[in-house]
Write a protein that holds these residues in place. Structure first.
Motif, PDB file in Angstrom:
ATOM      1  N   TRP A 176       0.610  -1.937  -0.001  1.00  0.00           N
ATOM      2  CA  TRP A 176      -0.090   0.317   0.250  1.00  0.00           C
ATOM      3  C   TRP A 176       1.051   0.841  -0.025  1.00  0.00           C
ATOM      4  O   TRP A 176       0.156   2.461  -0.603  1.00  0.00           O
ATOM      5  CB  TRP A 176      -0.946  -0.020   1.483  1.00  0.00           C
ATOM      6  CG  TRP A 176      -2.291  -0.867   1.172  1.00  0.00           C
ATOM      7  CD1 TRP A 176      -2.421  -2.079   1.246  1.00  0.00           C
ATOM      8  CD2 TRP A 176      -3.206  -0.399   0.044  1.00  0.00           C
ATOM      9  NE1 TRP A 176      -3.570  -1.952   0.826  1.00  0.00           N
ATOM     10  CE2 TRP A 176      -4.426  -1.548  -0.313  1.00  0.00           C
ATOM     11  CE3 TRP A 176      -3.568   1.150  -1.083  1.00  0.00           C
ATOM     12  CZ2 TRP A 176      -5.035  -0.712  -0.932  1.00  0.00           C
ATOM     13  CZ3 TRP A 176      -4.878   1.163  -0.850  1.00  0.00           C
ATOM     14  CH2 TRP A 176      -5.189  -0.183  -1.302  1.00  0.00           C
ATOM     15  N   PHE A 177       1.768   1.576   0.916  1.00  0.00           N
ATOM     16  CA  PHE A 177       3.334   2.305   0.580  1.00  0.00           C
ATOM     17  C   PHE A 177       3.538   2.701  -0.196  1.00  0.00           C
ATOM     18  O   PHE A 177       3.867   3.535  -0.638  1.00  0.00           O
ATOM     19  CB  PHE A 177       3.825   2.413   2.221  1.00  0.00           C
ATOM     20  CG  PHE A 177       3.107   2.514   3.221  1.00  0.00           C
ATOM     21  CD1 PHE A 177       2.510   3.871   3.899  1.00  0.00           C
ATOM     22  CD2 PHE A 177       3.256   1.772   4.392  1.00  0.00           C
ATOM     23  CE1 PHE A 177       2.094   4.134   4.939  1.00  0.00           C
ATOM     24  CE2 PHE A 177       2.709   2.013   5.549  1.00  0.00           C
ATOM     25  CZ  PHE A 177       2.178   3.110   5.965  1.00  0.00           C
ATOM     26  N   LYS A 178       3.417   1.154  -1.393  1.00  0.00           N
ATOM     27  CA  LYS A 178       4.376   1.624  -2.756  1.00  0.00           C
ATOM     28  C   LYS A 178       3.635   2.210  -3.470  1.00  0.00           C
ATOM     29  O   LYS A 178       3.452   3.606  -4.389  1.00  0.00           O
ATOM     30  CB  LYS A 178       4.535   0.281  -3.230  1.00  0.00           C
ATOM     31  CG  LYS A 178       6.402   0.059  -2.868  1.00  0.00           C
ATOM     32  CD  LYS A 178       6.342  -1.787  -3.119  1.00  0.00           C
ATOM     33  CE  LYS A 178       8.061  -1.454  -2.648  1.00  0.00           C
ATOM     34  NZ  LYS A 178       8.629  -2.609  -3.455  1.00  0.00           N
ATOM     35  N   ARG A 179       1.824   2.651  -2.913  1.00  0.00           N
ATOM     36  CA  ARG A 179       1.177   3.095  -4.144  1.00  0.00           C
ATOM     37  C   ARG A 179       0.426   4.184  -3.760  1.00  0.00           C
ATOM     38  O   ARG A 179       0.641   5.333  -4.991  1.00  0.00           O
ATOM     39  CB  ARG A 179      -0.289   1.874  -3.760  1.00  0.00           C
ATOM     40  CG  ARG A 179      -0.423   0.776  -4.995  1.00  0.00           C
ATOM     41  CD  ARG A 179      -1.417  -0.314  -4.364  1.00  0.00           C
ATOM     42  NE  ARG A 179      -2.008  -1.390  -5.081  1.00  0.00           N
ATOM     43  CZ  ARG A 179      -2.390  -2.231  -4.334  1.00  0.00           C
ATOM     44  NH1 ARG A 179      -3.324  -2.066  -3.601  1.00  0.00           N
ATOM     45  NH2 ARG A 179      -2.298  -3.215  -5.376  1.00  0.00           N
ATOM     46  N   LEU A 180       0.906   4.495  -2.457  1.00  0.00           N
ATOM     47  CA  LEU A 180       0.826   5.796  -1.677  1.00  0.00           C
ATOM     48  C   LEU A 180       2.194   7.453  -2.315  1.00  0.00           C
ATOM     49  O   LEU A 180       1.758   7.975  -1.991  1.00  0.00           O
ATOM     50  CB  LEU A 180       0.023   5.858  -0.270  1.00  0.00           C
ATOM     51  CG  LEU A 180      -0.803   5.235  -0.001  1.00  0.00           C
ATOM     52  CD1 LEU A 180      -0.609   5.126   2.151  1.00  0.00           C
ATOM     53  CD2 LEU A 180      -1.477   6.313  -0.259  1.00  0.00           C
ATOM     54  N   GLN A 181       3.245   6.297  -2.360  1.00  0.00           N
ATOM     55  CA  GLN A 181       4.195   6.445  -2.890  1.00  0.00           C
ATOM     56  C   GLN A 181       3.801   8.098  -4.198  1.00  0.00           C
ATOM     57  O   GLN A 181       4.685   8.457  -4.459  1.00  0.00           O
ATOM     58  CB  GLN A 181       5.882   6.440  -2.762  1.00  0.00           C
ATOM     59  CG  GLN A 181       6.478   6.177  -1.712  1.00  0.00           C
ATOM     60  CD  GLN A 181       7.876   5.950  -2.097  1.00  0.00           C
ATOM     61  OE1 GLN A 181       8.718   4.812  -2.181  1.00  0.00           O
ATOM     62  NE2 GLN A 181       9.125   6.550  -1.991  1.00  0.00           N
ATOM     63  N   LEU A 182       3.360   7.266  -4.773  1.00  0.00           N
ATOM     64  CA  LEU A 182       2.742   7.728  -6.556  1.00  0.00           C
ATOM     65  C   LEU A 182       1.839   8.741  -6.023  1.00  0.00           C
ATOM     66  O   LEU A 182       2.497  10.152  -6.923  1.00  0.00           O
ATOM     67  CB  LEU A 182       2.059   6.693  -7.599  1.00  0.00           C
ATOM     68  CG  LEU A 182       3.101   5.341  -7.526  1.00  0.00           C
ATOM     69  CD1 LEU A 182       1.760   4.822  -8.323  1.00  0.00           C
ATOM     70  CD2 LEU A 182       3.759   5.710  -8.818  1.00  0.00           C
ATOM     71  N   VAL A 183       1.153   9.000  -5.134  1.00  0.00           N
ATOM     72  CA  VAL A 183       1.078  10.006  -4.469  1.00  0.00           C
ATOM     73  C   VAL A 183       1.215  10.834  -4.348  1.00  0.00           C
ATOM     74  O   VAL A 183       1.473  12.918  -4.233  1.00  0.00           O
ATOM     75  CB  VAL A 183      -0.788   9.562  -3.671  1.00  0.00           C
ATOM     76  CG1 VAL A 183      -1.500  10.721  -3.484  1.00  0.00           C
ATOM     77  CG2 VAL A 183      -1.722   8.923  -5.036  1.00  0.00           C
ATOM     78  N   SER A 184       2.501  11.128  -3.074  1.00  0.00           N
ATOM     79  CA  SER A 184       3.279  11.867  -1.978  1.00  0.00           C
ATOM     80  C   SER A 184       4.219  12.466  -3.054  1.00  0.00           C
ATOM     81  O   SER A 184       4.888  13.577  -3.081  1.00  0.00           O
ATOM     82  CB  SER A 184       3.447  10.662  -1.062  1.00  0.00           C
ATOM     83  OG  SER A 184       4.588   9.747  -2.002  1.00  0.00           O
ATOM     84  N   SER A 185       4.641  11.750  -4.306  1.00  0.00           N
ATOM     85  CA  SER A 185       5.575  12.468  -5.019  1.00  0.00           C
ATOM     86  C   SER A 185       5.464  12.903  -6.358  1.00  0.00           C
ATOM     87  O   SER A 185       5.803  13.891  -6.365  1.00  0.00           O
ATOM     88  CB  SER A 185       6.555  10.796  -5.913  1.00  0.00           C
ATOM     89  OG  SER A 185       7.419  11.531  -6.706  1.00  0.00           O
ATOM     90  N   ALA A 186       3.988  12.676  -6.588  1.00  0.00           N
ATOM     91  CA  ALA A 186       3.290  14.123  -6.660  1.00  0.00           C
ATOM     92  C   ALA A 186       2.935  14.853  -6.626  1.00  0.00           C
ATOM     93  O   ALA A 186       3.651  16.188  -7.557  1.00  0.00           O
ATOM     94  CB  ALA A 186       2.088  13.281  -8.311  1.00  0.00           C
ATOM     95  N   ALA A 187       2.983  14.802  -5.193  1.00  0.00           N
ATOM     96  CA  ALA A 187       2.391  16.173  -4.611  1.00  0.00           C
ATOM     97  C   ALA A 187       3.406  17.092  -4.579  1.00  0.00           C
ATOM     98  O   ALA A 187       3.567  18.389  -4.464  1.00  0.00           O
ATOM     99  CB  ALA A 187       1.754  15.918  -2.871  1.00  0.00           C
TER     100      ALA A 187
END
Length: 337
Positions: A176-187
């Motif tokens: 899940w954190f690997k998926r969330l990293q896409l969001v946090s990196s985009a932000a």
């Protein structure tokens, strides 16, 4: 009036924005690459897209307005702007070559201020009278405050996430954190574009006002933000692999969970400072965030020797850039009339 020197300034400003992109690409992609969520190529494409996306959302350009007011109007000439840009590009390339995560923002500010101070001295005025000290003091304060804010936010976010996920299975949580990293990196990439591209916008705005293309206080022409966001996105596409290695693995070992925390903290800090028009360093901010993540494990998890070297690079960036631009301005007085 459009003159050859103004055309050179516009070209150099966009070149600087391009170097800013590949110099600071590491800030946006280091953690997502080091945790192997994306390949380096995928990561720079992802970051570049969100660097440019800012163009459609941020229209007030508060950071650009702050940068445009660093040097007092009476002491601004096209030679001052040109000297500042050449100094900033030179220092950016030197620090990129040696893999030092210094601040593109502060080298631009140091170069602009240094040339302005030198011009004031040539005009028989006090050097410091050339700069608006209230803006300079704020910028200097945030050399310390931005990484500290990033550190504190990252520490708090990491603790909260660890508490929420304490009963989760490690394999499921990591997925899940690997998926969330896409969001946090985009932000983080979005915040990086919004903060850093605006500094060059401020310089270009001052240049066209000085050249009397527009009047002081006029609305910024739309081509300036469009060109600046495009240039920084293209620079990010070029990557910055020397600095990626430093930011992604040498300060502290990063997991997907910690990558999410560091990137989220960096994005929050940058969006906060952009809202108030404070031109902070993306590099300083994300470095502080990564250190904050490391501190949740133990003090020894952070490689303090390397961190201290990075801090020294932060300290010398503004004065070195100012000295380089002072020398360049002196040469331009001789050769460029």
């Amino acid at each position: 009036m459009v003159t050859p020197i103004l055309i050179v300034i516009v070209c150099l400003a966009l070149i600087f924005d391009y170097t800013n992109g590949f110099h600071d690409a590491a800030n946006s992609i280091a953690t997502i690459v080091s945790t192997k969520v994306l390949t380096p190529f995928q990561a720079v494409v992802w970051a570049a897209f969100f660097n440019f996306l800012v163009y459609f959302f941020i229209k007030d350009h508060k950071v650009a307005k702050t940068v445009s007011k660093i040097v007092v109007e009476n002491f601004i000439t096209l030679n001052v702007i040109l000297a500042g840009l050449i100094a900033a590009i030179s220092w950016n390339l030197v620090t990129w070559w040696f893999g030092i995560p210094s601040s593109s923002s502060h080298t631009l500010i140091g170069g602009f201020a240094g040339a302005g101070i030198t011009n004031a001295i040539y005009m028989g005025a006090s050097g410091l009278s050339a700069v608006n000290m209230s803006y300079i003091i704020t910028i200097l304060a945030y050399i310390v405050l931005a990484p500290v804010i990033g550190l504190i936010v990252a520490y708090i976010v990491t603790i909260i996430i660890l508490h929420i996920c304490k009963n989760a299975r490690p394999a499921v949580a990591e997925r899940w954190f690997k998926r969330l990293q896409l969001v946090s990196s985009a932000a983080l990439s979005f915040a990086h574009g919004g903060n850093d591209a605006q500094k060059v916008m401020g310089i270009l705005y001052v240049a066209i006002v000085t050249a009397k293309i527009i009047k002081p206080g006029d609305v910024m022409p739309n081509w300036i933000p469009l060109a600046c966001y495009s240039a920084i996105a293209l620079g990010t596409l070029s990557g910055g692999w020397r600095i990626v290695k430093t930011m992604g693995s040498k300060i502290t070992k990063i997991t997907p969970l910690e990558g999410v925390s560091a990137e989220t903290a960096g994005a929050i800090t940058l969006l906060f400072t952009e809202h108030f028009g404070i031109p902070v360093s993306t590099t300083h901010t994300i470095t502080g965030s990564i250190i904050g993540v490391g501190l949740t494990k133990r003090l020894s998890a952070v490689r303090w020797g390397l961190t201290i070297n990075i801090i020294w690079a932060w300290v010398i960036t503004i004065p070195v850039s100012a000295l380089i631009s002072a020398g360049i301005f002196a040469l331009l007085r001789v050769f460029v009339k």
